[in-house]
Design an enzyme around this catalytic site. Structure first.
Site, PDB file in Angstrom:
ATOM      1  N   GLU A 239      16.414  21.293 -12.774  1.00  0.00           N
ATOM      2  CA  GLU A 239      16.045  19.809 -13.114  1.00  0.00           C
ATOM      3  C   GLU A 239      14.690  20.128 -13.462  1.00  0.00           C
ATOM      4  O   GLU A 239      13.869  20.419 -12.587  1.00  0.00           O
ATOM      5  CB  GLU A 239      16.246  18.707 -12.381  1.00  0.00           C
TER       6      GLU A 239
ATOM      7  N   PRO B 108      16.358  12.036 -23.999  1.00  0.00           N
ATOM      8  CA  PRO B 108      15.933  11.215 -24.963  1.00  0.00           C
ATOM      9  C   PRO B 108      14.475  10.906 -24.960  1.00  0.00           C
ATOM     10  O   PRO B 108      13.637  10.886 -23.950  1.00  0.00           O
ATOM     11  CB  PRO B 108      16.535   9.578 -24.580  1.00  0.00           C
ATOM     12  N   ASN B 109      13.797  10.683 -26.091  1.00  0.00           N
ATOM     13  CA  ASN B 109      12.514  10.727 -26.452  1.00  0.00           C
ATOM     14  C   ASN B 109      11.542  11.605 -26.095  1.00  0.00           C
ATOM     15  O   ASN B 109      10.401  11.714 -26.321  1.00  0.00           O
ATOM     16  CB  ASN B 109      11.828   9.438 -25.505  1.00  0.00           C
TER      17      ASN B 109
ATOM     18  N   ASP C  25      27.572  13.478 -13.442  1.00  0.00           N
ATOM     19  CA  ASP C  25      28.897  14.114 -13.335  1.00  0.00           C
ATOM     20  C   ASP C  25      29.274  15.315 -14.233  1.00  0.00           C
ATOM     21  O   ASP C  25      30.056  16.327 -13.817  1.00  0.00           O
ATOM     22  CB  ASP C  25      30.004  12.974 -13.688  1.00  0.00           C
TER      23      ASP C  25
ATOM     24  N   ASN D 131      15.855  18.688 -18.780  1.00  0.00           N
ATOM     25  CA  ASN D 131      15.067  17.450 -18.632  1.00  0.00           C
ATOM     26  C   ASN D 131      15.773  16.232 -19.200  1.00  0.00           C
ATOM     27  O   ASN D 131      15.754  16.246 -20.287  1.00  0.00           O
ATOM     28  CB  ASN D 131      13.535  17.784 -19.601  1.00  0.00           C
TER      29      ASN D 131
ATOM     30  N   TYR E 216       2.276  12.873 -20.719  1.00  0.00           N
ATOM     31  CA  TYR E 216       3.293  13.873 -21.047  1.00  0.00           C
ATOM     32  C   TYR E 216       2.271  14.983 -21.803  1.00  0.00           C
ATOM     33  O   TYR E 216       3.096  16.261 -21.740  1.00  0.00           O
ATOM     34  CB  TYR E 216       4.269  13.535 -21.782  1.00  0.00           C
TER      35      TYR E 216
ATOM     36  N   ARG F 167      11.582   5.308 -11.168  1.00  0.00           N
ATOM     37  CA  ARG F 167      11.621   6.543 -11.604  1.00  0.00           C
ATOM     38  C   ARG F 167      11.835   7.805 -10.283  1.00  0.00           C
ATOM     39  O   ARG F 167      12.033   8.558 -10.556  1.00  0.00           O
ATOM     40  CB  ARG F 167      10.196   7.239 -12.222  1.00  0.00           C
TER      41      ARG F 167
ATOM     42  N   ARG G  52       3.807  10.860 -27.823  1.00  0.00           N
ATOM     43  CA  ARG G  52       4.220   9.921 -26.714  1.00  0.00           C
ATOM     44  C   ARG G  52       3.489   9.999 -25.618  1.00  0.00           C
ATOM     45  O   ARG G  52       3.393  11.133 -24.868  1.00  0.00           O
ATOM     46  CB  ARG G  52       5.842  10.438 -26.487  1.00  0.00           C
TER      47      ARG G  52
ATOM     48  N   HIS H 281      10.773  18.177 -14.907  1.00  0.00           N
ATOM     49  CA  HIS H 281      10.199  16.902 -15.551  1.00  0.00           C
ATOM     50  C   HIS H 281       8.584  17.282 -15.979  1.00  0.00           C
ATOM     51  O   HIS H 281       8.055  18.166 -15.254  1.00  0.00           O
ATOM     52  CB  HIS H 281      10.141  15.736 -14.679  1.00  0.00           C
ATOM     53  N   LEU H 282       7.908  16.939 -16.834  1.00  0.00           N
ATOM     54  CA  LEU H 282       6.703  17.108 -17.342  1.00  0.00           C
ATOM     55  C   LEU H 282       5.831  16.262 -16.342  1.00  0.00           C
ATOM     56  O   LEU H 282       5.006  17.000 -15.673  1.00  0.00           O
ATOM     57  CB  LEU H 282       6.350  16.461 -18.654  1.00  0.00           C
ATOM     58  N   SER H 283       6.137  15.182 -16.081  1.00  0.00           N
ATOM     59  CA  SER H 283       5.359  14.309 -15.173  1.00  0.00           C
ATOM     60  C   SER H 283       5.905  14.323 -13.749  1.00  0.00           C
ATOM     61  O   SER H 283       7.011  15.054 -13.745  1.00  0.00           O
ATOM     62  CB  SER H 283       5.323  12.959 -15.701  1.00  0.00           C
TER      63      SER H 283
ATOM     64  N   ARG I 286       5.179   7.790  -9.992  1.00  0.00           N
ATOM     65  CA  ARG I 286       4.940   6.652 -11.164  1.00  0.00           C
ATOM     66  C   ARG I 286       5.957   5.613 -10.580  1.00  0.00           C
ATOM     67  O   ARG I 286       6.048   5.391  -9.475  1.00  0.00           O
ATOM     68  CB  ARG I 286       5.722   7.648 -12.607  1.00  0.00           C
TER      69      ARG I 286
ATOM     70  N   HIS J 143      17.599   8.777 -14.351  1.00  0.00           N
ATOM     71  CA  HIS J 143      17.336   7.592 -13.318  1.00  0.00           C
ATOM     72  C   HIS J 143      18.553   6.667 -13.363  1.00  0.00           C
ATOM     73  O   HIS J 143      18.623   5.847 -12.439  1.00  0.00           O
ATOM     74  CB  HIS J 143      15.920   6.834 -13.693  1.00  0.00           C
TER      75      HIS J 143
ATOM     76  N   ALA K  31      14.814   9.888 -19.399  1.00  0.00           N
ATOM     77  CA  ALA K  31      15.282   8.629 -18.719  1.00  0.00           C
ATOM     78  C   ALA K  31      16.616   8.681 -18.310  1.00  0.00           C
ATOM     79  O   ALA K  31      17.204   7.745 -17.068  1.00  0.00           O
ATOM     80  CB  ALA K  31      15.273   7.735 -19.802  1.00  0.00           C
TER      81      ALA K  31
HETATM   82  C1  DQA Z   1      10.186  12.715 -17.804  1.00  0.00           C
HETATM   83  C2  DQA Z   1      10.300  11.491 -16.724  1.00  0.00           C
HETATM   84  C3  DQA Z   1      11.110  10.490 -16.771  1.00  0.00           C
HETATM   85  O1  DQA Z   1      11.049   9.316 -15.999  1.00  0.00           O
HETATM   86  C4  DQA Z   1      11.125   9.742 -18.313  1.00  0.00           C
HETATM   87  O2  DQA Z   1      11.951   8.770 -18.507  1.00  0.00           O
HETATM   88  C5  DQA Z   1      10.805  10.985 -19.480  1.00  0.00           C
HETATM   89  C6  DQA Z   1      10.094  12.002 -19.231  1.00  0.00           C
HETATM   90  C7  DQA Z   1       9.313  13.723 -17.677  1.00  0.00           C
HETATM   91  O3  DQA Z   1       9.493  14.908 -18.426  1.00  0.00           O
HETATM   92  O4  DQA Z   1       8.361  13.571 -16.846  1.00  0.00           O
HETATM   93  O5  DQA Z   1      11.398  10.516 -20.360  1.00  0.00           O
HETATM   94  O6  DQA Z   1      11.707  13.163 -17.735  1.00  0.00           O
END
Ligand code: DQA
Length: 142
Positions: free
Chosen positions: A98, A10-11, A87, A74, A23, A111, A18, A100-102, A107, A80, A77
């Site tokens: 897995e 999501p997002n 599952d 990725n 990011y 997270r 964003r 993540h950008l950040s 953080r 977490h 959210a």
């Molecule tokens: C994220 C890190 C997550 O904590 C956050 O909720 C995201 C992006 C990242 O790619 O850094 O939506 O997965």
């Protein structure tokens, strides 16, 4: 040609606008394009997807399990708090990476927990859009 599924939660469809200080300024489709470019040069075929819907992400993980596909994910959210995503990812038989950008560990405390890390082959975090390319590079060596 090896197929790799790249799943985004999501997002992440909002990348580019964003929180660019966290990011970066690339859109998700630009990140997808750079993955496809890398893949072409390395005999991989990428299927790059994004959803804001937990149920859809779970369906895609089921599909990956049924097709024995390697997955780069990725979970955003969902990382977490989604036991359901974890599952579903637990059923994969090919490698899961897995990304993540950040760097979530640098953080907010909420997270710092990833429900996915414990069942992933490994995690790549904190390199911005390059996290995806590093994950593809890692996938080549698995
Ligand atoms: C994220 C890190 C997550 O904590 C956050 O909720 C995201 C992006 C990242 O790619 O850094 O939506 O997965």
């Amino acid at each position: 040609m090896r197929d790799v599924l790249i799943l985004n939660g999501p997002n992440l469809d909002r990348l580019g606008t964003r929180e660019p200080e966290i990011y970066g300024s690339l859109s998700l489709s630009e990140i997808g394009d750079s993955c496809v470019e890398f893949a072409k040069a390395h005999s991989l075929r990428i299927d790059f997807r994004q959803t804001n819907d937990e149920a859809e992400l779970i369906r895609w993980l089921h599909e990956a399990a049924d097709r024995s596909l390697p997955v780069i994910m990725n979970p955003a959210a969902f990382t977490h708090y989604s036991v359901a995503v974890r599952d579903a990812a637990s059923m994969l038989t090919a490698p899961l990476i897995e990304v993540h950008l950040s760097n979530p560990l640098a953080r907010e405390e909420f997270r710092h927990t990833s429900l996915v890390s414990g069942i992933a082959h490994g995690t790549i975090s904190g390199f911005g859009a390059n996290s995806y390319i590093l994950a593809l590079q890692a996938m080549l060596n698995l």
